[in-house]
Structures are given as structure tokens and as C-alpha cells.
Scaffold this motif. Sequence first.
Motif, PDB file in Angstrom:
ATOM      1  N   ARG A   1       8.806   6.926   4.179  1.00 26.46           N
ATOM      2  CA  ARG A   1       8.374   8.200   3.550  1.00 26.46           C
ATOM      3  C   ARG A   1       8.950   8.064   2.220  1.00 26.46           C
ATOM      4  O   ARG A   1      10.194   7.793   1.865  1.00 26.46           O
ATOM      5  N   SER A   2       8.168   8.627   1.129  1.00 32.57           N
ATOM      6  CA  SER A   2       8.728   8.759  -0.306  1.00 32.57           C
ATOM      7  C   SER A   2       8.343  10.002  -0.755  1.00 32.57           C
ATOM      8  O   SER A   2       7.281  10.544  -0.717  1.00 32.57           O
ATOM      9  N   ILE A   3       9.353  10.810  -1.049  1.00 34.21           N
ATOM     10  CA  ILE A   3       9.003  12.005  -1.470  1.00 34.21           C
ATOM     11  C   ILE A   3       8.753  11.953  -3.074  1.00 34.21           C
ATOM     12  O   ILE A   3       9.551  11.672  -3.973  1.00 34.21           O
ATOM     13  N   GLN A   4       7.295  12.258  -3.344  1.00 30.82           N
ATOM     14  CA  GLN A   4       6.992  11.814  -4.775  1.00 30.82           C
ATOM     15  C   GLN A   4       7.398  12.489  -5.879  1.00 30.82           C
ATOM     16  O   GLN A   4       7.938  11.899  -7.010  1.00 30.82           O
TER      17      GLN A   4
ATOM     18  N   LEU B   1      -0.130  16.803   4.015  1.00 32.59           N
ATOM     19  CA  LEU B   1      -1.182  17.850   3.772  1.00 32.59           C
ATOM     20  C   LEU B   1      -1.078  18.224   2.321  1.00 32.59           C
ATOM     21  O   LEU B   1      -2.069  18.646   1.646  1.00 32.59           O
ATOM     22  N   ASP B   2       0.199  18.537   1.964  1.00 33.87           N
ATOM     23  CA  ASP B   2       0.473  19.098   0.664  1.00 33.87           C
ATOM     24  C   ASP B   2       0.399  18.326  -0.485  1.00 33.87           C
ATOM     25  O   ASP B   2       0.841  18.631  -1.638  1.00 33.87           O
ATOM     26  N   GLY B   3       0.383  16.938  -0.406  1.00 27.35           N
ATOM     27  CA  GLY B   3       0.474  15.876  -1.228  1.00 27.35           C
ATOM     28  C   GLY B   3       1.964  15.498  -1.689  1.00 27.35           C
ATOM     29  O   GLY B   3       2.164  14.816  -2.639  1.00 27.35           O
ATOM     30  N   ALA B   4       2.975  15.946  -1.255  1.00 28.93           N
ATOM     31  CA  ALA B   4       4.349  15.849  -1.789  1.00 28.93           C
ATOM     32  C   ALA B   4       4.945  14.704  -1.330  1.00 28.93           C
ATOM     33  O   ALA B   4       5.822  14.143  -1.905  1.00 28.93           O
ATOM     34  N   ASN B   5       4.333  13.953  -0.187  1.00 32.72           N
ATOM     35  CA  ASN B   5       4.915  12.569   0.138  1.00 32.72           C
ATOM     36  C   ASN B   5       4.027  11.672   0.435  1.00 32.72           C
ATOM     37  O   ASN B   5       2.716  11.686   0.555  1.00 32.72           O
TER      38      ASN B   5
ATOM     39  N   GLU C   1      13.829   4.991  -8.630  1.00 36.41           N
ATOM     40  CA  GLU C   1      13.995   6.059  -9.659  1.00 36.41           C
ATOM     41  C   GLU C   1      13.218   5.738 -10.811  1.00 36.41           C
ATOM     42  O   GLU C   1      13.357   4.730 -11.260  1.00 36.41           O
ATOM     43  N   THR C   2      12.248   6.605 -11.285  1.00 37.91           N
ATOM     44  CA  THR C   2      11.420   6.387 -12.444  1.00 37.91           C
ATOM     45  C   THR C   2      12.238   6.597 -13.633  1.00 37.91           C
ATOM     46  O   THR C   2      12.718   7.653 -13.849  1.00 37.91           O
TER      47      THR C   2
ATOM     48  N   ILE D   1       0.888  -1.029  -0.025  1.00 37.08           N
ATOM     49  CA  ILE D   1      -0.113  -0.063  -0.056  1.00 37.08           C
ATOM     50  C   ILE D   1       0.770   1.141  -0.048  1.00 37.08           C
ATOM     51  O   ILE D   1       1.969   1.133   0.452  1.00 37.08           O
ATOM     52  N   TYR D   2       0.368   2.217  -0.478  1.00 34.40           N
ATOM     53  CA  TYR D   2       0.723   3.680  -0.562  1.00 34.40           C
ATOM     54  C   TYR D   2      -0.288   4.646   0.058  1.00 34.40           C
ATOM     55  O   TYR D   2      -1.366   4.465  -0.267  1.00 34.40           O
ATOM     56  N   VAL D   3       0.125   5.385   1.004  1.00 37.01           N
ATOM     57  CA  VAL D   3      -0.673   6.559   1.416  1.00 37.01           C
ATOM     58  C   VAL D   3      -0.159   7.883   1.146  1.00 37.01           C
ATOM     59  O   VAL D   3       1.080   8.118   1.508  1.00 37.01           O
ATOM     60  N   THR D   4      -0.809   8.797   0.568  1.00 39.40           N
ATOM     61  CA  THR D   4      -0.498  10.140   0.404  1.00 39.40           C
ATOM     62  C   THR D   4      -0.489  10.753   1.853  1.00 39.40           C
ATOM     63  O   THR D   4      -1.637  10.855   2.227  1.00 39.40           O
TER      64      THR D   4
END
Length: 179
Positions: free
Chosen positions: A128-131, A100-104, A157-158, A94-97
Amino acid sequence: MGSKTRTPPTKLSLLLFLAIFVSSSQADYQQKETNMTLYFQDFSGGPNATVAIVTGIPGKVWSFFSFGTIFVTDDKITAGPERNSPEVGRGQGIYVTSSLDGANTHVLFSIVFTNKEYNGSTLEIQGRSIQLASVRESSVVGGTGNFRLAKGIATFETIYYDATIFYSIIRCNVTVLHI
């Protein structure tokens, strides 16, 4: 004259026993280091989706950049970046945003190996993953099978993205210590 305190023999025996136990249990196994590069074949939409939104905050847009949105994933993991490269496992979790600013996002998933060498073994990834970071780093917090007691680091890394079919290739470099 001051009184001298003496440690009772039972306390000394207990301390000696604990010292022997700790040193012998650490000598029972030798840690190994494993380094590998894996490729996640990720489809975030369309008929072949391997990532799906489960839920989000009612009344808000549910997306990768919306706080509270929860996703599940079951990506094919391959030995090379090509789609037809041999499968070595699945990336399931699972991933959860989570900002609050959606960055992580907060990631919690397993690399479940299906290849001959590590079949049935897992590595557990969490953190934590910095999107929008070019390279994202998460902790390896455990493992099973060939990776018992694993700890280490995984970077993501994409390396390819095709917005028309919601397809990306994510390179994962893993370094783990395990028994």
C-alpha cells in the motif's frame, strides 16, 4: 497403574533428522544487508511519459485519485537526483488506485538493475502507498541475482515536481536483507 506411552524409535529418528536438516540449511548462507538510495525519474504525462493509464471503471474519471484506475510504469532510475545522472536501473510495474476515496494505491513493481554492479538483479516491491504522504513506505518482498531471497523496506519521497511537464523526482531509500 497408569500406562506409559513411549515414542516409537522411527518418530525420534524423524525428529532428529528434521532438527539436523533445519540447522544445517540455515547455516549454508549468511544474510547481508544492503542500503541504497535511488532516484526515480517519473513523467506522468506528455511525450516522454513513463507512466500510463491502462484502464479504470467505465463511466468514471480515470486518474491517480480515482478508485479502480490501473497504471503501468517504466521509470528510469538514476544514481543521483539530476535527470542526466547515470542510470542504474528501471522501475517497471503497476499501480492500482485501491481505496474508494482514492487516497491509496497498491504498488507492485520491480527495480530492474542495469548498472555494472547489479546488472540483471531485481528487487520486488509490493504494498500500500498512501498517495499524499510525504514519505510512502512499501515492502521489499523478494529479489533475484545479487538480491536472492531479499526482504526489507523501501521508502519513497517526492523531492521535486514540475506540473507543467508532469515530471517528478522520487527518492527511494531501500534496506534489504539477502543472501
